[in-house]
Design a protein around this motif. Structure first.
Motif, PDB file in Angstrom:
ATOM      1  N   GLU A  79     -43.707 136.613 -60.237  1.00  0.00           N
ATOM      2  CA  GLU A  79     -44.099 135.210 -60.237  1.00  0.00           C
ATOM      3  C   GLU A  79     -42.890 134.282 -60.284  1.00  0.00           C
ATOM      4  OE1 GLU A  79     -43.733 136.696 -64.345  1.00  0.00           O
ATOM      5  OE2 GLU A  79     -44.815 137.412 -62.611  1.00  0.00           O
ATOM      6  N   MET A  80     -41.742 134.816 -60.682  1.00  0.00           N
ATOM      7  CA  MET A  80     -40.526 134.011 -60.756  1.00  0.00           C
ATOM      8  C   MET A  80     -39.896 133.796 -59.383  1.00  0.00           C
ATOM      9  SD  MET A  80     -40.072 133.410 -64.018  1.00  0.00           S
ATOM     10  CE  MET A  80     -38.359 133.180 -64.394  1.00  0.00           C
ATOM     11  N   ARG A  81     -40.143 134.709 -58.441  1.00  0.00           N
ATOM     12  CA  ARG A  81     -39.435 134.622 -57.174  1.00  0.00           C
ATOM     13  C   ARG A  81     -40.285 134.879 -55.947  1.00  0.00           C
ATOM     14  NH1 ARG A  81     -35.979 139.140 -57.588  1.00  0.00           N
ATOM     15  NH2 ARG A  81     -37.310 139.748 -59.246  1.00  0.00           N
ATOM     16  N   SER A  82     -41.510 135.245 -56.109  1.00  0.00           N
ATOM     17  CA  SER A  82     -42.332 135.604 -54.966  1.00  0.00           C
ATOM     18  C   SER A  82     -42.567 134.407 -54.054  1.00  0.00           C
ATOM     19  CB  SER A  82     -43.680 136.136 -55.457  1.00  0.00           C
ATOM     20  OG  SER A  82     -44.530 136.381 -54.363  1.00  0.00           O
ATOM     21  N   THR A  83     -42.474 134.654 -52.754  1.00  0.00           N
ATOM     22  CA  THR A  83     -42.746 133.594 -51.781  1.00  0.00           C
ATOM     23  C   THR A  83     -44.035 133.868 -51.026  1.00  0.00           C
ATOM     24  OG1 THR A  83     -41.423 134.699 -50.094  1.00  0.00           O
ATOM     25  CG2 THR A  83     -40.304 133.078 -51.475  1.00  0.00           C
ATOM     26  N   GLY A  84     -44.818 134.788 -51.525  1.00  0.00           N
ATOM     27  CA  GLY A  84     -46.084 135.123 -50.888  1.00  0.00           C
ATOM     28  C   GLY A  84     -46.461 136.550 -51.208  1.00  0.00           C
ATOM     29  N   GLU A  85     -47.467 137.045 -50.516  1.00  0.00           N
ATOM     30  CA  GLU A  85     -47.889 138.422 -50.718  1.00  0.00           C
ATOM     31  C   GLU A  85     -48.549 138.949 -49.460  1.00  0.00           C
ATOM     32  OE1 GLU A  85     -52.047 137.239 -52.979  1.00  0.00           O
ATOM     33  OE2 GLU A  85     -50.341 137.890 -54.159  1.00  0.00           O
ATOM     34  N   VAL A  86     -48.551 140.249 -49.354  1.00  0.00           N
ATOM     35  CA  VAL A  86     -49.206 140.917 -48.231  1.00  0.00           C
ATOM     36  C   VAL A  86     -50.105 142.002 -48.813  1.00  0.00           C
ATOM     37  CG1 VAL A  86     -47.334 140.475 -46.602  1.00  0.00           C
ATOM     38  CG2 VAL A  86     -47.312 142.582 -47.929  1.00  0.00           C
ATOM     39  N   MET A  87     -51.124 142.376 -48.055  1.00  0.00           N
ATOM     40  CA  MET A  87     -51.974 143.484 -48.459  1.00  0.00           C
ATOM     41  C   MET A  87     -52.207 144.362 -47.236  1.00  0.00           C
ATOM     42  SD  MET A  87     -55.504 143.704 -50.640  1.00  0.00           S
ATOM     43  CE  MET A  87     -56.602 142.881 -49.531  1.00  0.00           C
ATOM     44  N   ARG A  88     -52.060 145.648 -47.414  1.00  0.00           N
ATOM     45  CA  ARG A  88     -52.271 146.592 -46.323  1.00  0.00           C
ATOM     46  C   ARG A  88     -53.310 147.622 -46.746  1.00  0.00           C
ATOM     47  NH1 ARG A  88     -51.069 143.058 -43.937  1.00  0.00           N
ATOM     48  NH2 ARG A  88     -49.273 142.707 -42.635  1.00  0.00           N
ATOM     49  N   ILE A  89     -54.026 148.113 -45.755  1.00  0.00           N
ATOM     50  CA  ILE A  89     -55.130 149.044 -45.974  1.00  0.00           C
ATOM     51  C   ILE A  89     -54.896 150.279 -45.111  1.00  0.00           C
ATOM     52  CG2 ILE A  89     -57.630 149.352 -45.775  1.00  0.00           C
ATOM     53  CD1 ILE A  89     -57.794 146.245 -45.731  1.00  0.00           C
ATOM     54  N   ASP A  90     -55.124 151.446 -45.698  1.00  0.00           N
ATOM     55  CA  ASP A  90     -55.050 152.687 -44.928  1.00  0.00           C
ATOM     56  C   ASP A  90     -55.884 153.743 -45.642  1.00  0.00           C
ATOM     57  OD1 ASP A  90     -54.111 154.842 -43.143  1.00  0.00           O
ATOM     58  OD2 ASP A  90     -52.585 153.363 -42.617  1.00  0.00           O
ATOM     59  N   PHE A  91     -56.007 154.919 -45.041  1.00  0.00           N
ATOM     60  CA  PHE A  91     -56.776 155.994 -45.639  1.00  0.00           C
ATOM     61  C   PHE A  91     -56.015 156.714 -46.742  1.00  0.00           C
ATOM     62  CE2 PHE A  91     -58.927 155.615 -41.522  1.00  0.00           C
ATOM     63  CZ  PHE A  91     -60.230 155.493 -41.963  1.00  0.00           C
ATOM     64  N   GLU A  92     -54.669 156.654 -46.694  1.00  0.00           N
ATOM     65  CA  GLU A  92     -53.823 157.339 -47.673  1.00  0.00           C
ATOM     66  C   GLU A  92     -52.936 156.321 -48.374  1.00  0.00           C
ATOM     67  OE1 GLU A  92     -53.956 160.529 -48.406  1.00  0.00           O
ATOM     68  OE2 GLU A  92     -55.331 161.111 -46.814  1.00  0.00           O
ATOM     69  N   PHE A  93     -52.680 156.545 -49.680  1.00  0.00           N
ATOM     70  CA  PHE A  93     -51.858 155.614 -50.443  1.00  0.00           C
ATOM     71  C   PHE A  93     -50.473 155.448 -49.831  1.00  0.00           C
ATOM     72  CE2 PHE A  93     -48.457 155.041 -53.526  1.00  0.00           C
ATOM     73  CZ  PHE A  93     -48.759 153.759 -53.970  1.00  0.00           C
ATOM     74  N   TYR A  94     -49.817 156.578 -49.493  1.00  0.00           N
ATOM     75  CA  TYR A  94     -48.435 156.487 -49.028  1.00  0.00           C
ATOM     76  C   TYR A  94     -48.324 155.669 -47.747  1.00  0.00           C
ATOM     77  CZ  TYR A  94     -49.210 160.194 -45.541  1.00  0.00           C
ATOM     78  OH  TYR A  94     -49.657 160.934 -44.476  1.00  0.00           O
ATOM     79  N   LEU A  95     -49.341 155.727 -46.882  1.00  0.00           N
ATOM     80  CA  LEU A  95     -49.314 154.929 -45.653  1.00  0.00           C
ATOM     81  C   LEU A  95     -49.534 153.448 -45.948  1.00  0.00           C
ATOM     82  CD1 LEU A  95     -51.319 157.294 -43.290  1.00  0.00           C
ATOM     83  CD2 LEU A  95     -48.870 156.795 -43.195  1.00  0.00           C
ATOM     84  N   ALA A  96     -50.503 153.140 -46.805  1.00  0.00           N
ATOM     85  CA  ALA A  96     -50.757 151.745 -47.175  1.00  0.00           C
ATOM     86  C   ALA A  96     -49.534 151.160 -47.886  1.00  0.00           C
ATOM     87  CB  ALA A  96     -51.990 151.645 -48.063  1.00  0.00           C
ATOM     88  N   PHE A  97     -48.903 151.966 -48.744  1.00  0.00           N
ATOM     89  CA  PHE A  97     -47.711 151.509 -49.464  1.00  0.00           C
ATOM     90  C   PHE A  97     -46.574 151.220 -48.488  1.00  0.00           C
ATOM     91  CE2 PHE A  97     -43.655 152.331 -51.591  1.00  0.00           C
ATOM     92  CZ  PHE A  97     -43.744 151.437 -52.645  1.00  0.00           C
ATOM     93  N   ALA A  98     -46.317 152.146 -47.571  1.00  0.00           N
ATOM     94  CA  ALA A  98     -45.241 151.950 -46.588  1.00  0.00           C
ATOM     95  C   ALA A  98     -45.505 150.723 -45.725  1.00  0.00           C
ATOM     96  CB  ALA A  98     -45.095 153.200 -45.715  1.00  0.00           C
ATOM     97  N   GLU A  99     -46.752 150.554 -45.298  1.00  0.00           N
ATOM     98  CA  GLU A  99     -47.094 149.394 -44.467  1.00  0.00           C
ATOM     99  C   GLU A  99     -46.894 148.089 -45.240  1.00  0.00           C
ATOM    100  OE1 GLU A  99     -51.111 150.259 -43.310  1.00  0.00           O
ATOM    101  OE2 GLU A  99     -50.493 152.009 -42.141  1.00  0.00           O
ATOM    102  N   ALA A 100     -47.257 148.086 -46.520  1.00  0.00           N
ATOM    103  CA  ALA A 100     -47.081 146.888 -47.344  1.00  0.00           C
ATOM    104  C   ALA A 100     -45.600 146.573 -47.528  1.00  0.00           C
ATOM    105  CB  ALA A 100     -47.770 147.067 -48.699  1.00  0.00           C
ATOM    106  N   GLN A 101     -44.795 147.611 -47.751  1.00  0.00           N
ATOM    107  CA  GLN A 101     -43.349 147.389 -47.924  1.00  0.00           C
ATOM    108  C   GLN A 101     -42.732 146.814 -46.650  1.00  0.00           C
ATOM    109  OE1 GLN A 101     -41.840 147.668 -50.984  1.00  0.00           O
ATOM    110  NE2 GLN A 101     -43.980 148.028 -51.499  1.00  0.00           N
ATOM    111  N   ILE A 102     -43.097 147.374 -45.525  1.00  0.00           N
ATOM    112  CA  ILE A 102     -42.569 146.887 -44.244  1.00  0.00           C
ATOM    113  C   ILE A 102     -43.017 145.446 -44.013  1.00  0.00           C
ATOM    114  CG2 ILE A 102     -42.731 147.163 -41.731  1.00  0.00           C
ATOM    115  CD1 ILE A 102     -42.927 150.254 -42.345  1.00  0.00           C
ATOM    116  N   SER A 103     -44.276 145.158 -44.277  1.00  0.00           N
ATOM    117  CA  SER A 103     -44.804 143.808 -44.086  1.00  0.00           C
ATOM    118  C   SER A 103     -44.142 142.796 -45.009  1.00  0.00           C
ATOM    119  CB  SER A 103     -46.311 143.781 -44.320  1.00  0.00           C
ATOM    120  OG  SER A 103     -46.955 144.574 -43.354  1.00  0.00           O
ATOM    121  N   ALA A 104     -43.736 143.248 -46.184  1.00  0.00           N
ATOM    122  CA  ALA A 104     -43.082 142.357 -47.150  1.00  0.00           C
ATOM    123  C   ALA A 104     -41.594 142.200 -46.855  1.00  0.00           C
ATOM    124  CB  ALA A 104     -43.292 142.885 -48.562  1.00  0.00           C
TER     125      ALA A 104
END
Length: 192
Positions: A71-96
């Protein structure tokens, strides 16, 4: 939970989810309302995994301690959806905007509480082609597991240490879980 999150979940589970403001002192800003009228007679288990990530522009905060809350530095947020956690996590990191290295050296320094997961983490990095360097306690566990590791000193143990390797661009990625003691916290601030 934001209205956009509720709409995403609604689309996934196929049932409407109502979001309404809730102004209860000490409560949540938004409250999801489930009711029998909406068809909820049991818990809905989504088929997908959702990962929400804060967008943190670290390049704009040179010298800031990365332990400041999002909350001190965030300029927004993204949310990604996938069938597996590791894929959703990777997609969210890339999007961020987080760019993770695909090769090089990873520095591992895990506290005793997280060491039971160490061998799996290290093997995964080895499988990806990463070289591993670790502090003494972490290196000892890896050596017992027959995982190749190079020992490196903690910051307070003398030189050359992990910080020197970072400055020399010999470490591309770090996985650290702090023990919380004063020396460890001091080392962590310097490494960040």
């Amino acid at each position: 939970m934001s209205e956009a999150d509720a709409l995403t979940i609604t689309a996934e589970i196929g049932c409407p989810v109502v979001v309404r403001p809730s102004y209860v002192l000490g409560g949540r800003a938004m409250e999801i309302v489930y009711s029998y009228e909406l068809g909820f007679t049991k818990e809905v288990i989504p088929r997908h995994v959702y990962v929400k990530e804060a967008v943190l522009p670290f390049e704009k905060f040179q010298g800031c301690d990365v332990l400041l809350g999002p909350e001190m530095r965030s300029t927004g947020e993204v949310m990604r959806i996938d069938f597996e956690f590791y894929l959703a996590f990777a997609e969210a990191q890339i999007s961020a905007g987080q760019i993770l290295p695909e090769s090089g050296t990873v520095f591992l320094s895990l506290n005793d509480l997280t060491k039971p997961h160490l061998a799996n983490i290290a093997r995964a990095f080895c499988t990806l082609g990463f070289k591993i360097v670790a502090t003494s306690g972490t290196a000892h566990v890896l050596e017992l597991e027959k995982i190749p590791v190079e020992r490196v000193l903690k910051m307070h143990e003398g030189q050359p240490h992990a910080g020197d390797m970072i400055v020399n661009k010999e470490i591309q990625l770090m996985v650290i879980t702090s023990s919380g003691d004063v020396l460890d916290q001091s080392d962590g601030r310097q490494l960040r």
